[in-house]
Design a protein around this motif. Structure first.
Motif, PDB file in Angstrom:
ATOM      1  N   ARG A 178       1.485   1.068   8.069  1.00 59.09           N
ATOM      2  CA  ARG A 178       2.333  -0.117   8.138  1.00 59.09           C
ATOM      3  C   ARG A 178       3.526   0.084   9.068  1.00 59.09           C
ATOM      4  O   ARG A 178       4.058  -0.872   9.640  1.00 59.09           O
ATOM      5  N   GLY A 229      -0.799   9.160  12.020  1.00 59.04           N
ATOM      6  CA  GLY A 229       0.374   9.066  11.164  1.00 59.04           C
ATOM      7  C   GLY A 229       1.304  10.254  11.227  1.00 59.04           C
ATOM      8  O   GLY A 229       2.241  10.342  10.428  1.00 59.04           O
ATOM      9  N   PRO A 280       3.347   5.871   7.222  1.00 62.39           N
ATOM     10  CA  PRO A 280       2.154   5.108   6.833  1.00 62.39           C
ATOM     11  C   PRO A 280       1.725   4.169   7.957  1.00 62.39           C
ATOM     12  O   PRO A 280       2.530   3.854   8.853  1.00 62.39           O
ATOM     13  N   SER A 330       9.402   6.580   6.846  1.00 64.99           N
ATOM     14  CA  SER A 330       8.694   7.833   7.138  1.00 64.99           C
ATOM     15  C   SER A 330       9.359   9.007   6.448  1.00 64.99           C
ATOM     16  O   SER A 330      10.542   8.955   6.086  1.00 64.99           O
ATOM     17  N   ASP A 342      -0.029   4.268  -2.609  1.00 64.03           N
ATOM     18  CA  ASP A 342      -1.183   5.080  -2.262  1.00 64.03           C
ATOM     19  C   ASP A 342      -0.815   6.111  -1.206  1.00 64.03           C
ATOM     20  O   ASP A 342      -1.186   7.285  -1.304  1.00 64.03           O
ATOM     21  N   TRP A 343      -0.078   5.682  -0.197  1.00 70.47           N
ATOM     22  CA  TRP A 343       0.340   6.611   0.855  1.00 70.47           C
ATOM     23  C   TRP A 343       1.295   7.661   0.297  1.00 70.47           C
ATOM     24  O   TRP A 343       1.194   8.852   0.618  1.00 70.47           O
ATOM     25  N   ASP A 379       0.817  -1.217   0.000  1.00 64.29           N
ATOM     26  CA  ASP A 379       0.000   0.000   0.000  1.00 64.29           C
ATOM     27  C   ASP A 379       0.848   1.264   0.000  1.00 64.29           C
ATOM     28  O   ASP A 379       0.353   2.365   0.185  1.00 64.29           O
ATOM     29  N   GLY A 380       2.145   1.117  -0.226  1.00 67.84           N
ATOM     30  CA  GLY A 380       3.042   2.257  -0.151  1.00 67.84           C
ATOM     31  C   GLY A 380       2.767   3.323  -1.191  1.00 67.84           C
ATOM     32  O   GLY A 380       2.839   4.503  -0.902  1.00 67.84           O
ATOM     33  N   LYS A 414      -0.452  10.466  -1.545  1.00 69.89           N
ATOM     34  CA  LYS A 414      -1.147  11.415  -0.674  1.00 69.89           C
ATOM     35  C   LYS A 414      -0.190  12.187   0.229  1.00 69.89           C
ATOM     36  O   LYS A 414      -0.608  13.147   0.888  1.00 69.89           O
ATOM     37  N   LEU A 415       1.084  11.773   0.265  1.00 71.21           N
ATOM     38  CA  LEU A 415       2.027  12.333   1.226  1.00 71.21           C
ATOM     39  C   LEU A 415       2.243  13.843   1.080  1.00 71.21           C
ATOM     40  O   LEU A 415       2.208  14.561   2.094  1.00 71.21           O
TER      41      LEU A 415
END
Length: 302
Positions: free
Chosen positions: A74, A103, A72, A53, A22-23, A19-20, A26-27
């Motif tokens: 995770r 987060g 994220p 991070s 997607d994150w 799922d990296g 949005k970061l």
């Protein structure tokens, strides 16, 4: 500011986090929002940064330097938040805001480019071990206790993946079997409950102002101290492998660290074996064969 994620972070999430992407998409907007809500002044994104991070050097409205960290799900940032709150700045970086923002962590600014790894090896191990000792406290009680995995739970997940990833290589399979046997034997004893850093190594100890050295970036877990110390044993593994006396140096390091921190030497050796093999098999699985070779050769010395 663009808040472009460092390439190190992009690569790491690509290896381990389905799922990296997607994150990561949005970061930039999440970072802009976190900065605006707190009325922060951005200095720069820390490079090369971490593997889990985005770290941004900022100043608070009163001019105080701070660090804004976005991670994220995770990476278990809420577990990190709970651990930092429990430590309260003793041995670890200080959490600067008591409320939870999913987060997002606002942290005390240390010296991000100065870790104990910059010291000569013997001094670095001494300072790192002293910092780690301060973190080994009783975990929080009540609802907060459920935020943390136990060593048995975390290594159980890892063990399942190790079995599935060993492949047909006889040497790798033998090391995986030895690591899994060591884990089973270690977990047969009554559990020790201490709050552990979880991913402690020299590069996780940075220079500070209120205390010379403070730990950062925990992935906290509850269990026995030998598990936490095991990751420190293999620090600078590339130097150990390159040395003709690497195997002997490793065994002396296990003995010295165990004695200095009152940890059972055989339990430290066992957890060091498990963690090195787990990391080596994982590196092989995600396409880092050189790292895997170093780690598995190190594990063979144990």
């Amino acid at each position: 500011m663009a808040f472009e994620p460092p390439q190190r972070l992009v690569r790491a999430l690509g290896e381990t986090a389905p799922d990296g992407d997607d994150w990561l998409e949005k970061l930039p907007e999440a970072a802009r929002e976190a900065v605006a809500v707190r009325e922060l002044t951005v200095e720069r994104v820390q490079l090369p940064g971490g593997r889990s991070s985005l770290v941004v050097l900022v100043r608070r409205p009163d001019g105080t330097p701070a660090v804004l960290k976005l991670a994220p799900p995770r990476a278990r940032p809420e577990s990190e938040r709970a651990a930092l709150a429990h430590w309260g700045g003793l041995g670890a970086v200080q959490l600067l805001e008591p409320f939870a923002a999913e987060g997002v962590l606002l942290l005390e600014r240390l010296h991000p480019d100065v870790s104990v790894r910059s010291l000569p090896e013997a001094k670095a191990l001494l300072e790192a071990a002293g910092t780690l000792r301060r973190l080994w406290v009783e975990p929080p009680a009540g609802e907060d206790a459920h935020v943390f995995e136990t060593v048995a739970e975390r290594t159980g997940r890892q063990a399942e993946v190790m079995r599935a990833s060993a492949g047909a290589d006889a040497e790798v399979t033998a090391l995986v079997d030895a690591a899994l046997a060591a884990r089973s034997e270690l977990l047969a004893a009554p559990p020790e409950d201490r709050l552990l850093h979880g991913t402690f190594r020299q590069s996780k100890v940075l220079a500070g102002e209120r205390t010379p050295w403070l730990a950062v970036g925990p992935d906290p877990v509850v269990g026995e101290c030998a598990f936490d110390l095991a990751r420190l044993v293999r620090d600078r593994v590339e130097d150990l492998i390159a040395s003709p006396s690497g195997a002997a140096t490793t065994r002396r390091r296990v003995k010295r660290l165990a004695e200095s921190l009152d940890v059972d030497q055989e339990r430290l050796r066992g957890w060091t074996l498990f963690r090195a093999v787990e990391s080596g098999v994982r590196a092989l699985r995600v396409g880092r064969p050189k790292d895997s070779e170093l780690l598995l050769e190190f594990a063979g010395w144990l």
